[in-house]
Design a protein around this motif. Structure first.
Motif, PDB file in Angstrom:
ATOM      1  N   ARG A 195      13.602   0.382  -7.391  1.00 30.43           N
ATOM      2  CA  ARG A 195      12.001   0.806  -6.694  1.00 30.43           C
ATOM      3  C   ARG A 195      12.203   2.116  -6.474  1.00 30.43           C
ATOM      4  O   ARG A 195      10.880   2.778  -6.347  1.00 30.43           O
ATOM      5  N   ASP A 196      13.037   2.838  -6.069  1.00 26.06           N
ATOM      6  CA  ASP A 196      13.170   4.341  -5.653  1.00 26.06           C
ATOM      7  C   ASP A 196      13.094   5.169  -6.968  1.00 26.06           C
ATOM      8  O   ASP A 196      13.028   6.280  -6.740  1.00 26.06           O
ATOM      9  N   GLU A 223       4.107  -0.087  -9.586  1.00 19.73           N
ATOM     10  CA  GLU A 223       5.453  -0.646  -9.832  1.00 19.73           C
ATOM     11  C   GLU A 223       5.643  -1.764  -8.585  1.00 19.73           C
ATOM     12  O   GLU A 223       5.946  -2.789  -8.895  1.00 19.73           O
ATOM     13  N   LYS A 224       5.088  -1.483  -7.591  1.00 18.37           N
ATOM     14  CA  LYS A 224       5.180  -2.530  -6.256  1.00 18.37           C
ATOM     15  C   LYS A 224       4.412  -3.691  -6.543  1.00 18.37           C
ATOM     16  O   LYS A 224       4.830  -4.953  -6.459  1.00 18.37           O
ATOM     17  N   LYS A 258       4.456   4.403  -8.014  1.00 20.46           N
ATOM     18  CA  LYS A 258       4.636   3.398  -7.016  1.00 20.46           C
ATOM     19  C   LYS A 258       3.952   2.155  -6.618  1.00 20.46           C
ATOM     20  O   LYS A 258       4.177   0.980  -6.751  1.00 20.46           O
ATOM     21  N   ALA A 279       5.490   9.872  -7.830  1.00 22.09           N
ATOM     22  CA  ALA A 279       5.874   8.533  -7.036  1.00 22.09           C
ATOM     23  C   ALA A 279       4.367   8.170  -6.630  1.00 22.09           C
ATOM     24  O   ALA A 279       4.404   6.983  -6.596  1.00 22.09           O
ATOM     25  N   GLN A 298      10.071   9.578  -4.294  1.00 19.84           N
ATOM     26  CA  GLN A 298       9.560   9.243  -3.139  1.00 19.84           C
ATOM     27  C   GLN A 298       8.205   9.609  -2.532  1.00 19.84           C
ATOM     28  O   GLN A 298       7.565   8.850  -2.381  1.00 19.84           O
TER      29      GLN A 298
END
Length: 114
Positions: A43-44, A60-61, A57, A53, A48
């Motif tokens: 997940r990283d 992706e989440k 992110k 990101a 960040q």
């Protein structure tokens, strides 16, 4: 010709099926846990707090949670099938035992011994 009101169940075969579904549900639960553990390690990867990101992110989440929820729902369904089949088996055994007890009681009382 078979009686349409006849009732037949093979508890041994049903129990074997319950054991198989239980094993499948255990494997499915393990697969979901393994997936969550493995995917959480990535997940990283998008970073960040840089622009990439921030862009990647949230999607992706969302996808990670969606896949995890789907896997859990499938696992829950398998567990539900196992639980339902086990409940049906208990009902069948109770019915069979009740009928056998009634037959034995009737045989012990014999004709005219009520």
């Amino acid at each position: 010709m078979a009686d349409s009101n006849a009732y037949f169940a093979d508890p041994g075969r049903i129990q074997a099926g319950v054991r198989q579904v239980d094993a499948i549900s255990s494997l499915a639960q393990e697969m979901v846990r393994d997936f969550v553990s493995a995917v959480n390690l990535t997940r990283d990867w998008p970073g960040q707090d840089d622009e990439f990101a921030r862009e990647v992110k949230p999607q992706e989440k969302s996808e990670r949670e969606s896949v995890t929820d789907t896997g859990q729902a499938v696992t829950d369904a398998i567990v539900g099938v196992a639980n339902g089949t086990h409940s049906n088996l208990q009902n069948i055994l109770g019915t069979q035992n009740g009928v056998l007890d009634a037959i034995h009681e009737s045989a012990a009382n014999g004709p005219g011994r009520h």
